[in-house]
Design a protein around this motif. Structure first.
Motif, PDB file in Angstrom:
ATOM      1  N   SER A 153      26.229 -20.229  44.100  1.00  0.00           N
ATOM      2  CA  SER A 153      26.406 -19.147  45.076  1.00  0.00           C
ATOM      3  C   SER A 153      27.821 -19.215  45.621  1.00  0.00           C
ATOM      4  O   SER A 153      28.457 -20.278  45.609  1.00  0.00           O
ATOM      5  N   ARG A 156      30.042 -14.145  50.509  1.00  0.00           N
ATOM      6  CA  ARG A 156      30.185 -12.687  50.566  1.00  0.00           C
ATOM      7  C   ARG A 156      29.830 -11.968  49.273  1.00  0.00           C
ATOM      8  O   ARG A 156      30.170 -10.803  49.093  1.00  0.00           O
ATOM      9  N   VAL A 157      29.153 -12.642  48.335  1.00  0.00           N
ATOM     10  CA  VAL A 157      28.687 -11.981  47.121  1.00  0.00           C
ATOM     11  C   VAL A 157      27.285 -12.495  46.801  1.00  0.00           C
ATOM     12  O   VAL A 157      26.837 -13.498  47.353  1.00  0.00           O
ATOM     13  N   GLU A 158      26.604 -11.796  45.895  1.00  0.00           N
ATOM     14  CA  GLU A 158      25.318 -12.252  45.391  1.00  0.00           C
ATOM     15  C   GLU A 158      25.492 -12.688  43.945  1.00  0.00           C
ATOM     16  O   GLU A 158      26.259 -12.078  43.194  1.00  0.00           O
ATOM     17  N   ALA A 159      24.807 -13.757  43.559  1.00  0.00           N
ATOM     18  CA  ALA A 159      24.918 -14.287  42.199  1.00  0.00           C
ATOM     19  C   ALA A 159      23.533 -14.433  41.591  1.00  0.00           C
ATOM     20  O   ALA A 159      22.583 -14.839  42.254  1.00  0.00           O
ATOM     21  N   ARG A 160      23.450 -14.086  40.316  1.00  0.00           N
ATOM     22  CA  ARG A 160      22.195 -14.185  39.575  1.00  0.00           C
ATOM     23  C   ARG A 160      22.471 -14.995  38.305  1.00  0.00           C
ATOM     24  O   ARG A 160      23.321 -14.626  37.500  1.00  0.00           O
ATOM     25  N   VAL A 271      27.552 -11.608  38.960  1.00  0.00           N
ATOM     26  CA  VAL A 271      27.954 -11.603  40.365  1.00  0.00           C
ATOM     27  C   VAL A 271      28.225 -10.170  40.803  1.00  0.00           C
ATOM     28  O   VAL A 271      28.849  -9.390  40.088  1.00  0.00           O
ATOM     29  N   ARG A 273      28.562  -7.623  44.690  1.00  0.00           N
ATOM     30  CA  ARG A 273      28.543  -7.648  46.152  1.00  0.00           C
ATOM     31  C   ARG A 273      27.100  -7.577  46.636  1.00  0.00           C
ATOM     32  O   ARG A 273      26.669  -8.367  47.451  1.00  0.00           O
ATOM     33  N   ARG A 274      26.364  -6.607  46.095  1.00  0.00           N
ATOM     34  CA  ARG A 274      24.928  -6.497  46.371  1.00  0.00           C
ATOM     35  C   ARG A 274      24.266  -5.888  45.140  1.00  0.00           C
ATOM     36  O   ARG A 274      24.623  -4.787  44.711  1.00  0.00           O
ATOM     37  N   PHE A 275      23.292  -6.588  44.571  1.00  0.00           N
ATOM     38  CA  PHE A 275      22.624  -6.073  43.382  1.00  0.00           C
ATOM     39  C   PHE A 275      21.792  -4.835  43.694  1.00  0.00           C
ATOM     40  O   PHE A 275      21.638  -3.959  42.833  1.00  0.00           O
ATOM     41  N   ASP A 276      21.257  -4.742  44.914  1.00  0.00           N
ATOM     42  CA  ASP A 276      20.436  -3.579  45.238  1.00  0.00           C
ATOM     43  C   ASP A 276      21.266  -2.331  45.530  1.00  0.00           C
ATOM     44  O   ASP A 276      20.715  -1.246  45.734  1.00  0.00           O
TER      45      ASP A 276
END
Length: 300
Positions: A153, A156-160, A271, A273-276
């Motif tokens: 992680s 300020r970002v989202e990681a999958r 990666v 900012r927001r996956f949704d």
């Protein structure tokens, strides 16, 4: 403070320097001098009456007050950028900007782009091969693919997690027929070893192969795995490469894997900012990568 008195230029300089943790990188992003960035931040610190950075010999670090201000500014600038982008209609243009780790881009993404284009001919990809973490500023990138040895992680970002990395040794057929037998893992030392970034991965592989401590002081070092792959294909030595990046070459016989021994070497991550909040084009790309990438879903 009244809106008319907000020091917008200084705030923009501070946000870039805080996000990048570097006055030099901030200057490059904003196309100004480092002295200008430093001056703007000094003026902002004078205005608020307290330091926003800890100055060290060759680096800077945000103070607690600086971190607090940065979190507000980054969110505010992101919202402004999104609003301007929406008003200009850029999201409807179906141009998707992808920032990919160079090894991933060169070894797998570019060779398989035709598959994505057949499924989504309406989307034009702009690919930037860059190992640095993306801030997803306006005009930066829509989605990123990054590699990490131990992180999962980032701020300020989202990681999958996309896939684990397993490094395997590969060699061109003509090099394997050069007269130097490969009966044990240690026999690789008869050939040039090709390295990515440093020589540590090969050290780990020899240890996993039971060859004991091996002194490796020779062999070309390349900036990314795509260069290692090209060197291996041309018979310049033995490459240690992500298994998922040489599946096609092993299947066609362009490369051989003399020993079925691998070493784990971190993982690749999607990666955003927001996956949704991804655009339709970005979501289509994510769905395709998670389905098409050979290691996706294995051991995640």
């Amino acid at each position: 403070m009244k809106r008319g008195r907000l020091p917008l230029t200084a705030l923009r300089s501070f946000e870039a320097a805080g996000r990048l943790e570097s006055f030099t990188l901030a200057a490059g992003e904003l196309f100004v001098s480092q002295a200008a960035i430093s001056r703007q931040i000094r003026e902002l610190e004078d205005l608020v009456g307290r330091p926003l950075f800890e100055r060290r010999h060759r680096s800077v670090r945000l103070t607690a007050e600086g971190r607090s201000l940065l979190s507000v500014l980054t969110a505010a600038f992101d919202m402004v950028g999104d609003s301007l982008e929406a008003l200009s209609g850029r999201k409807a243009s179906q141009i998707l900007k992808v920032s990919a780790e160079p090894s991933f881009a060169g070894c797998w993404l570019v060779p398989h782009l035709a598959e994505f284009q057949r499924e989504h001919p309406e989307i034009d990809l702009v690919i930037d091969a860059d190992p640095r973490l993306v801030g997803f500023r306006s005009g930066d990138a829509d989605i990123a693919i990054r590699h990490s040895l131990n992180l999962s992680s980032w701020p300020r970002v989202e990681a999958r997690r996309l896939a684990q990395v397993e490094m395997i040794p590969v060699i061109a057929p003509e090099l394997s027929r050069s007269g130097r037998l490969l009966s044990t893992p240690a026999d690789f030392l008869q050939h040039a070893l090709l390295h990515e970034d440093n020589r540590e991965a090969w050290q780990q592989w020899f240890a996993a192969a039971g060859a004991g401590p091996v002194g490796i002081e020779r062999g070309a070092i390349f900036a990314d795995g795509a260069m290692v792959l090209q060197a291996a294909l041309r018979g310049n030595g033995v490459g240690l490469i992500d298994r998922d990046h040489v599946r096609d070459e092993l299947k066609t016989g362009r490369l051989l894997q003399p020993f079925d021994i691998s070493v784990p070497y971190g993982a690749f991550f999607l990666v955003a900012r927001r996956f949704d909040a991804l655009s339709e084009a970005a979501q289509s790309f994510v769905t395709w990568v998670e389905r098409a990438y050979p290691g996706a879903g294995c051991g995640n």
